[in-house]
Design an enzyme around this catalytic site. Structure first.
Site, PDB file in Angstrom:
ATOM      1  N   HIS A 101       2.680  -8.686   3.513  1.00  0.00           N
ATOM      2  CA  HIS A 101       3.189  -7.520   4.238  1.00  0.00           C
ATOM      3  C   HIS A 101       2.418  -7.352   5.532  1.00  0.00           C
ATOM      4  O   HIS A 101       1.227  -7.654   5.608  1.00  0.00           O
ATOM      5  CB  HIS A 101       3.107  -6.239   3.392  1.00  0.00           C
ATOM      6  CG  HIS A 101       1.760  -6.002   2.788  1.00  0.00           C
ATOM      7  ND1 HIS A 101       1.336  -6.655   1.645  1.00  0.00           N
ATOM      8  CD2 HIS A 101       0.736  -5.203   3.171  1.00  0.00           C
ATOM      9  CE1 HIS A 101       0.110  -6.251   1.349  1.00  0.00           C
ATOM     10  NE2 HIS A 101      -0.278  -5.377   2.261  1.00  0.00           N
ATOM     11  N   HIS A 103       1.363  -4.515   8.183  1.00  0.00           N
ATOM     12  CA  HIS A 103       1.250  -3.075   8.430  1.00  0.00           C
ATOM     13  C   HIS A 103       1.514  -2.797   9.904  1.00  0.00           C
ATOM     14  O   HIS A 103       0.929  -3.452  10.776  1.00  0.00           O
ATOM     15  CB  HIS A 103      -0.175  -2.575   8.162  1.00  0.00           C
ATOM     16  CG  HIS A 103      -0.629  -2.608   6.746  1.00  0.00           C
ATOM     17  ND1 HIS A 103      -0.569  -1.504   5.922  1.00  0.00           N
ATOM     18  CD2 HIS A 103      -1.193  -3.592   6.008  1.00  0.00           C
ATOM     19  CE1 HIS A 103      -1.080  -1.814   4.736  1.00  0.00           C
ATOM     20  NE2 HIS A 103      -1.465  -3.076   4.764  1.00  0.00           N
TER      21      HIS A 103
HETATM   22  P1  AMP Z   1      -2.808  -3.792   1.378  1.00  0.00           P
HETATM   23  O1  AMP Z   1      -3.946  -2.935   0.881  1.00  0.00           O
HETATM   24  O2  AMP Z   1      -2.978  -4.336   2.747  1.00  0.00           O
HETATM   25  O3  AMP Z   1      -2.462  -4.865   0.337  1.00  0.00           O
HETATM   26  O4  AMP Z   1      -1.556  -2.833   1.505  1.00  0.00           O
HETATM   27  C1  AMP Z   1      -0.752  -2.441   0.453  1.00  0.00           C
HETATM   28  C2  AMP Z   1      -0.083  -1.183   0.889  1.00  0.00           C
HETATM   29  O5  AMP Z   1       1.042  -0.964   0.056  1.00  0.00           O
HETATM   30  C3  AMP Z   1      -0.955   0.063   0.792  1.00  0.00           C
HETATM   31  O6  AMP Z   1      -1.110   0.619   2.096  1.00  0.00           O
HETATM   32  C4  AMP Z   1      -0.185   0.975  -0.155  1.00  0.00           C
HETATM   33  O7  AMP Z   1      -0.218   2.330   0.230  1.00  0.00           O
HETATM   34  C5  AMP Z   1       1.217   0.422  -0.081  1.00  0.00           C
HETATM   35  N1  AMP Z   1       2.030   0.619  -1.274  1.00  0.00           N
HETATM   36  C6  AMP Z   1       1.690   0.371  -2.562  1.00  0.00           C
HETATM   37  N2  AMP Z   1       2.727   0.658  -3.382  1.00  0.00           N
HETATM   38  C7  AMP Z   1       3.749   1.071  -2.589  1.00  0.00           C
HETATM   39  C8  AMP Z   1       5.079   1.500  -2.839  1.00  0.00           C
HETATM   40  N3  AMP Z   1       5.590   1.563  -4.082  1.00  0.00           N
HETATM   41  N4  AMP Z   1       5.843   1.870  -1.782  1.00  0.00           N
HETATM   42  C9  AMP Z   1       5.342   1.825  -0.526  1.00  0.00           C
HETATM   43  N5  AMP Z   1       4.102   1.412  -0.229  1.00  0.00           N
HETATM   44  C10 AMP Z   1       3.303   1.049  -1.246  1.00  0.00           C
END
Ligand code: AMP
Ligand code: ZN
Length: 141
Positions: A101, A103
């Site tokens: 993903h 950001h």
């Molecule tokens: P990372 O820490 O870079 O792996 O980012 C993962 C991101 O996914 C975090 O910022 C979370 O807030 C986000 N996240 C986790 N579960 C969900 C969800 N169900 N819907 C939207 N965002 C999510």
């Protein structure tokens, strides 16, 4: 390809809800559930890939090609002063969801909640940069 226990694959499959921003055949963009700043958005490929290390170029191309359009939409919507684009890779770098993903974090000022500080160390002298570059370039496949 979808991974059974991957929450982002479940979002792609519609098995978990998300606040969708953009969708096409290859990518999905949706609001991050933990908004670091207002408008914090994630862009993911629809096929499962763990992170940047394991992403084939054609998947990376689909994901990163969407960044400018979505970044500009966030800009239009919320008028941030700027934006940080990042993809945390492996746990040590803050990766918590192991489906690639990107950001998009709009920035409203220095104290808006996002801390992008890093220290530049001077323990590697600039005359060694060529050596370091050679080590990396010799590994590019
Ligand atoms: P990372 O820490 O870079 O792996 O980012 C993962 C991101 O996914 C975090 O910022 C979370 O807030 C986000 N996240 C986790 N579960 C969900 C969800 N169900 N819907 C939207 N965002 C999510
Ligand atoms: Zn996945």
């Amino acid at each position: 390809m979808h991974e059974k226990d991957c929450i982002f694959c479940k979002i792609v499959a519609g098995e978990l809800p998300s606040a969708k921003v953009y969708e096409d055949d290859h990518v999905l963009a949706f609001m991050d559930i933990g908004q670091v700043t207002k408008g914090h958005t994630l862009i993911i490929p629809k096929t499962h890939t763990k992170n940047i290390y394991e992403t084939p170029p054609e998947v990376a191309q689909e994901v990163f090609a969407r960044v400018p359009r979505i970044a500009n939409a966030i800009k239009e919507a919320f008028q941030p002063a700027g934006l940080n684009v990042l993809s945390n890779t492996e746990a040590v770098a803050g990766q918590t969801v192991f489906h690639l993903h990107v950001h998009l974090i709009p920035r409203y000022g220095k104290n808006d909640g996002f801390h992008a500080t890093f220290e530049q160390h001077d323990n590697i002298a600039s005359e060694h940069l060529g050596e370091l570059a050679e080590k990396i370039s010799s590994k590019i496949q």
